[in-house]
Design a protein around this motif. Structure first.
Motif, PDB file in Angstrom:
ATOM      1  N   GLY A  70       0.743  -1.277   0.061  1.00 34.34           N
ATOM      2  CA  GLY A  70      -0.133   0.046   0.111  1.00 34.34           C
ATOM      3  C   GLY A  70       0.988   1.124   0.065  1.00 34.34           C
ATOM      4  N   VAL A  71       0.430   2.217  -0.720  1.00 29.38           N
ATOM      5  CA  VAL A  71       1.222   3.650  -0.902  1.00 29.38           C
ATOM      6  C   VAL A  71       0.506   4.534  -0.607  1.00 29.38           C
ATOM      7  N   PRO A  72       0.634   5.435   0.351  1.00 34.82           N
ATOM      8  CA  PRO A  72      -0.326   6.361   0.859  1.00 34.82           C
ATOM      9  C   PRO A  72       0.031   7.647   0.151  1.00 34.82           C
ATOM     10  N   PHE A  73      -1.084   8.392  -0.077  1.00 31.90           N
ATOM     11  CA  PHE A  73      -1.246   9.675  -0.729  1.00 31.90           C
ATOM     12  C   PHE A  73      -2.078  10.660  -0.048  1.00 31.90           C
ATOM     13  N   HIS A  74      -1.649  11.954  -0.008  1.00 35.94           N
ATOM     14  CA  HIS A  74      -2.830  12.888   0.584  1.00 35.94           C
ATOM     15  C   HIS A  74      -4.097  12.671  -0.299  1.00 35.94           C
ATOM     16  N   PRO A  75      -5.302  13.113   0.440  1.00 31.92           N
ATOM     17  CA  PRO A  75      -6.519  13.066  -0.261  1.00 31.92           C
ATOM     18  C   PRO A  75      -6.586  13.710  -1.716  1.00 31.92           C
ATOM     19  N   ASP A  76      -5.901  14.608  -2.115  1.00 38.08           N
ATOM     20  CA  ASP A  76      -5.890  15.198  -3.251  1.00 38.08           C
ATOM     21  C   ASP A  76      -4.990  14.257  -4.065  1.00 38.08           C
ATOM     22  N   GLY A  77      -4.283  13.462  -3.664  1.00 39.03           N
ATOM     23  CA  GLY A  77      -3.374  12.476  -4.597  1.00 39.03           C
ATOM     24  C   GLY A  77      -1.947  13.044  -4.621  1.00 39.03           C
ATOM     25  N   ALA A  78      -1.795  13.865  -3.902  1.00 41.46           N
ATOM     26  CA  ALA A  78      -0.414  14.485  -3.822  1.00 41.46           C
ATOM     27  C   ALA A  78       0.600  13.354  -2.884  1.00 41.46           C
ATOM     28  N   SER A  79       1.736  13.291  -3.214  1.00 44.53           N
ATOM     29  CA  SER A  79       2.641  12.361  -2.665  1.00 44.53           C
ATOM     30  C   SER A  79       3.210  13.223  -1.230  1.00 44.53           C
ATOM     31  N   HIS A  80       3.621  12.370  -0.528  1.00 43.69           N
ATOM     32  CA  HIS A  80       4.531  13.059   0.870  1.00 43.69           C
ATOM     33  C   HIS A  80       5.395  12.128   1.344  1.00 43.69           C
ATOM     34  N   ASP A  81       6.051  12.260   2.620  1.00 42.28           N
ATOM     35  CA  ASP A  81       6.960  11.647   3.217  1.00 42.28           C
ATOM     36  C   ASP A  81       6.806   9.996   3.231  1.00 42.28           C
ATOM     37  N   ASN A  82       5.699   9.856   3.511  1.00 42.02           N
ATOM     38  CA  ASN A  82       5.477   8.096   3.772  1.00 42.02           C
ATOM     39  C   ASN A  82       5.019   7.654   2.405  1.00 42.02           C
ATOM     40  N   THR A  83       4.758   8.474   1.149  1.00 38.09           N
ATOM     41  CA  THR A  83       4.699   7.820  -0.042  1.00 38.09           C
ATOM     42  C   THR A  83       6.072   7.330  -0.535  1.00 38.09           C
ATOM     43  N   ALA A  84       7.130   8.146  -0.299  1.00 37.77           N
ATOM     44  CA  ALA A  84       8.478   8.041  -0.771  1.00 37.77           C
ATOM     45  C   ALA A  84       9.070   6.743   0.106  1.00 37.77           C
TER      46      ALA A  84
END
Length: 151
Positions: A70-84
């Motif tokens: 599972g790869v998390p994203f912000h609600p708007d689809g933007a990536s963040h530190d946990n995405t990387a």
């Protein structure tokens, strides 16, 4: 950043282990293409090499055809530190275990898992399960989402 659709290489793969990556705990679920359901497994509460040793034991036990992260994203689809971090974890799994690894957009999986477990919210975890149970439940949600996407 959005994840690509499930590649055709998933055709023929039958059994999967899924991971809800976390810095402290990583939820684990097993499932298969036939039933398109997932079963929670014991959460891995380790970091670094100890985490990969525990995952190696799961892979030896379950003998999956592929892994799902599972790869998390912000609600708007933007990536963040946990995405990387989750994408790095997926690359590490590929390199260490030589299995196909599929990445799934897991927005809201932990929230859904907490809701299903009867939690009141992040601060008021008076529900039926524990945070580790929520991690395994999140891994189930991630895996079932992936399985539903298969032809």
């Amino acid at each position: 950043m959005s994840l690509a659709a499930t590649p055709p290489v998933a055709v023929g793969l039958q059994t999967f282990l899924a991971f809800d990556f976390g810095l402290k705990r990583t939820g684990v679920a097993s499932g298969n293409r036939l039933t398109r359901t997932a079963t929670p497994q014991a959460t891995v509460a380790a970091a670094g090499d100890a985490k990969f040793d525990a995952i190696d034991r799961r892979i030896q036990e379950w003998q999956p055809d592929a892994l799902v992260v599972g790869v998390p994203f912000h609600p708007d689809g933007a990536s963040h530190d946990n995405t990387a971090r989750a994408l790095r974890f997926a690359r590490q799994l590929r390199g260490r275990f030589g299995l196909p690894v599929f990445e799934v957009d897991e927005r809201y999986s932990t929230t859904e898992a907490l809701s299903l477990q009867g939690f009141q919210g992040p601060k008021g975890r008076q529900g039926r399960g524990s945070p580790a149970d929520a991690d395994a439940a999140s891994a189930c949600i991630i895996l079932e989402q992936f399985l539903r996407s298969l032809p």
